[in-house]
Design a protein around this motif. Sequence first.
Motif, PDB file in Angstrom:
ATOM      1  N   GLY A 104     -13.144 -21.290  56.335  1.00 24.48           N
ATOM      2  CA  GLY A 104     -13.660 -20.179  57.135  1.00 24.48           C
ATOM      3  C   GLY A 104     -13.478 -18.820  56.490  1.00 24.48           C
ATOM      4  N   VAL A 105     -13.272 -18.786  55.180  1.00 27.93           N
ATOM      5  CA  VAL A 105     -13.023 -17.538  54.456  1.00 27.93           C
ATOM      6  C   VAL A 105     -14.132 -17.332  53.427  1.00 27.93           C
ATOM      7  N   THR A 106     -14.652 -16.118  53.362  1.00 27.27           N
ATOM      8  CA  THR A 106     -15.634 -15.794  52.332  1.00 27.27           C
ATOM      9  C   THR A 106     -14.903 -15.208  51.133  1.00 27.27           C
ATOM     10  N   VAL A 107     -14.966 -15.909  50.012  1.00 26.73           N
ATOM     11  CA  VAL A 107     -14.426 -15.399  48.746  1.00 26.73           C
ATOM     12  C   VAL A 107     -15.650 -14.964  47.949  1.00 26.73           C
ATOM     13  N   SER A 108     -15.872 -13.673  47.876  1.00 30.43           N
ATOM     14  CA  SER A 108     -17.066 -13.163  47.202  1.00 30.43           C
ATOM     15  C   SER A 108     -16.858 -13.137  45.692  1.00 30.43           C
ATOM     16  N   PRO A 109     -17.961 -13.164  44.925  1.00 26.82           N
ATOM     17  CA  PRO A 109     -17.848 -13.093  43.466  1.00 26.82           C
ATOM     18  C   PRO A 109     -17.140 -11.827  42.975  1.00 26.82           C
ATOM     19  N   GLU A 110     -17.161 -10.784  43.789  1.00 27.90           N
ATOM     20  CA  GLU A 110     -16.520  -9.522  43.402  1.00 27.90           C
ATOM     21  C   GLU A 110     -15.006  -9.673  43.228  1.00 27.90           C
ATOM     22  N   VAL A 111     -14.424 -10.657  43.894  1.00 30.84           N
ATOM     23  CA  VAL A 111     -12.986 -10.907  43.747  1.00 30.84           C
ATOM     24  C   VAL A 111     -12.641 -11.151  42.279  1.00 30.84           C
ATOM     25  N   PHE A 112     -13.542 -11.812  41.558  1.00 28.17           N
ATOM     26  CA  PHE A 112     -13.267 -12.184  40.173  1.00 28.17           C
ATOM     27  C   PHE A 112     -13.540 -11.042  39.188  1.00 28.17           C
ATOM     28  N   LEU A 113     -13.937  -9.888  39.727  1.00 30.80           N
ATOM     29  CA  LEU A 113     -14.147  -8.699  38.895  1.00 30.80           C
ATOM     30  C   LEU A 113     -12.937  -7.774  38.907  1.00 30.80           C
ATOM     31  N   LEU A 114     -11.898  -8.155  39.633  1.00 27.00           N
ATOM     32  CA  LEU A 114     -10.683  -7.330  39.649  1.00 27.00           C
ATOM     33  C   LEU A 114     -10.127  -7.253  38.230  1.00 27.00           C
ATOM     34  N   LYS A 123      -5.404 -11.210  45.570  1.00 27.64           N
ATOM     35  CA  LYS A 123      -6.514 -11.083  46.522  1.00 27.64           C
ATOM     36  C   LYS A 123      -6.832 -12.441  47.154  1.00 27.64           C
ATOM     37  N   LEU A 124      -6.831 -13.509  46.350  1.00 25.52           N
ATOM     38  CA  LEU A 124      -7.051 -14.848  46.898  1.00 25.52           C
ATOM     39  C   LEU A 124      -5.964 -15.197  47.914  1.00 25.52           C
ATOM     40  N   ASN A 125      -4.721 -14.838  47.601  1.00 28.84           N
ATOM     41  CA  ASN A 125      -3.605 -15.057  48.521  1.00 28.84           C
ATOM     42  C   ASN A 125      -3.869 -14.323  49.837  1.00 28.84           C
ATOM     43  N   GLU A 126      -4.290 -13.078  49.733  1.00 31.52           N
ATOM     44  CA  GLU A 126      -4.561 -12.253  50.915  1.00 31.52           C
ATOM     45  C   GLU A 126      -5.665 -12.873  51.780  1.00 31.52           C
ATOM     46  N   LEU A 127      -6.685 -13.419  51.138  1.00 32.41           N
ATOM     47  CA  LEU A 127      -7.819 -13.991  51.869  1.00 32.41           C
ATOM     48  C   LEU A 127      -7.532 -15.374  52.443  1.00 32.41           C
TER      49      LEU A 127
END
Length: 190
Positions: A104-114, A123-127
């Motif tokens: 039920g969580v959206t992990v957007s591609p932008e996460v991998f641009l950090l 960020k993955l932990n937070e989500l």
Amino acid sequence: MGLQDIANDLKNFDAKNDKINVSNMNGLPAGEYEVMVENAEHKVYKSGFDCFAVTLNVVSGDRAGQKEFINTSFAEVSKNGKPIPDFVLDRNARMVMKLGALMGVTVSPEVFLLPNETDIHEKLNELIHPEIGKLVHLTIKTRENKKDPDNPYKEYEFDEAETKVETPEAGETPFSNGDQIEIDDEDLPF
């Protein structure tokens, strides 16, 4: 895992030719499992390995109670200074996005641009961490590891869990028949 399970596993043990000291740290064998996401967190090991660690616990079948540990890193360079192949990073991103979606969580591609892997893992932990406890269907396939044949490579696929968990509506409890109970000070034993 009790002696019954161990005895079942030993049916394929060739006492004359197989090794005695085998590691059970290889996790689950190839197969399909209903699992609960027991933990998902950013982890840094003493060795310095920085990853997003997921712990899956089998909830049904012969392997119920056994766990699979998946450490996924988004470092672009190995500790030896060699670039991590793009297909590995792509597979890792797709795996985390799929697992997140099933939880039920959206992990957007932008996460991998950090800017770095630590920020991505945080960020993955937070989500994803707030959603632990969700069920998913896990398929594990293995393929040969030519450098270390005793430890084959694992490929993971996630799908919706076949087992559905019902959660009570707000205000419902398994101990309530819907009647309101009034308690005043005279009803208390102290």
